[in-house]
Scaffold this motif. Structure first.
Motif, PDB file in Angstrom:
ATOM      1  N   THR A 109      -9.453   8.321  -1.723  1.00  0.00           N
ATOM      2  CA  THR A 109      -9.086   8.917  -0.463  1.00  0.00           C
ATOM      3  C   THR A 109      -9.744   7.250   0.224  1.00  0.00           C
ATOM      4  O   THR A 109      -9.873   5.904  -0.577  1.00  0.00           O
ATOM      5  CB  THR A 109     -10.726   9.196   0.754  1.00  0.00           C
ATOM      6  OG1 THR A 109     -11.647   9.310   0.029  1.00  0.00           O
ATOM      7  CG2 THR A 109      -9.813  11.133   0.156  1.00  0.00           C
ATOM      8  N   MET A 110      -9.156   7.391   1.316  1.00  0.00           N
ATOM      9  CA  MET A 110      -9.123   5.221   2.011  1.00  0.00           C
ATOM     10  C   MET A 110     -10.745   5.479   2.175  1.00  0.00           C
ATOM     11  O   MET A 110     -11.164   4.087   1.883  1.00  0.00           O
ATOM     12  CB  MET A 110      -8.277   5.733   3.022  1.00  0.00           C
ATOM     13  CG  MET A 110      -7.072   5.560   3.131  1.00  0.00           C
ATOM     14  SD  MET A 110      -5.769   5.666   4.523  1.00  0.00           S
ATOM     15  CE  MET A 110      -6.862   4.492   5.446  1.00  0.00           C
ATOM     16  N   ALA A 142     -12.012   3.291  -0.444  1.00  0.00           N
ATOM     17  CA  ALA A 142     -11.081   2.314  -1.744  1.00  0.00           C
ATOM     18  C   ALA A 142     -11.851   1.174  -1.440  1.00  0.00           C
ATOM     19  O   ALA A 142     -12.223   0.065  -2.375  1.00  0.00           O
ATOM     20  CB  ALA A 142     -10.057   1.787  -0.727  1.00  0.00           C
ATOM     21  N   TRP A 146      -3.784  -2.091  -3.909  1.00  0.00           N
ATOM     22  CA  TRP A 146      -3.217  -0.861  -3.300  1.00  0.00           C
ATOM     23  C   TRP A 146      -2.089  -1.056  -4.297  1.00  0.00           C
ATOM     24  O   TRP A 146      -1.167  -2.037  -5.007  1.00  0.00           O
ATOM     25  CB  TRP A 146      -2.597  -1.193  -1.284  1.00  0.00           C
ATOM     26  CG  TRP A 146      -1.833  -0.249  -1.010  1.00  0.00           C
ATOM     27  CD1 TRP A 146       0.157  -0.329  -1.561  1.00  0.00           C
ATOM     28  CD2 TRP A 146      -1.974   0.680  -0.805  1.00  0.00           C
ATOM     29  NE1 TRP A 146       0.614   0.945  -1.605  1.00  0.00           N
ATOM     30  CE2 TRP A 146      -1.000   1.534  -0.790  1.00  0.00           C
ATOM     31  CE3 TRP A 146      -3.545   1.247  -0.424  1.00  0.00           C
ATOM     32  CZ2 TRP A 146      -1.248   2.603  -0.053  1.00  0.00           C
ATOM     33  CZ3 TRP A 146      -3.611   2.200   0.366  1.00  0.00           C
ATOM     34  CH2 TRP A 146      -2.645   3.124   0.568  1.00  0.00           C
TER      35      TRP A 146
END
Length: 84
Positions: free
Chosen positions: A60-61, A64, A72
């Protein structure tokens, strides 16, 4: 099954359990035992996702921001057949 696949499977199992508990809690909001189970599995999922994120790539973001060098586009996309 590889360690990576096993970890993803475990995350999926815990996620399913949490979804089921959430639906139960929608109709039984006063059930303290169910709420405790939900919190317990939420903690397990958090640990599993953190472990996966550190070893492979964030799911999930929110994950990150991990210690592993990541940029990315390094993770496979769902339509690339990785989730089969």
């Amino acid at each position: 099954m590889s360690a990576k696949e096993q970890l993803l499977l475990n995350i999926g199992i815990v996620d399913f359990t949490m979804t089921d508990l959430a639906e139960f809690l929608d109709t039984h909001p006063q059930d303290g035992r169910a709420l405790e189970y939900f919190k317990h599995y939420a903690q397990i999922k958090k640990q599993l996702c953190r472990e996966f994120s550190k070893k492979y790539y964030p799911l999930t973001m929110a994950e990150a921001e991990c210690e592993k060098d990541w940029s990315w586009g390094n993770a496979p996309l769902p339509w690339e057949g990785v989730c089969d």
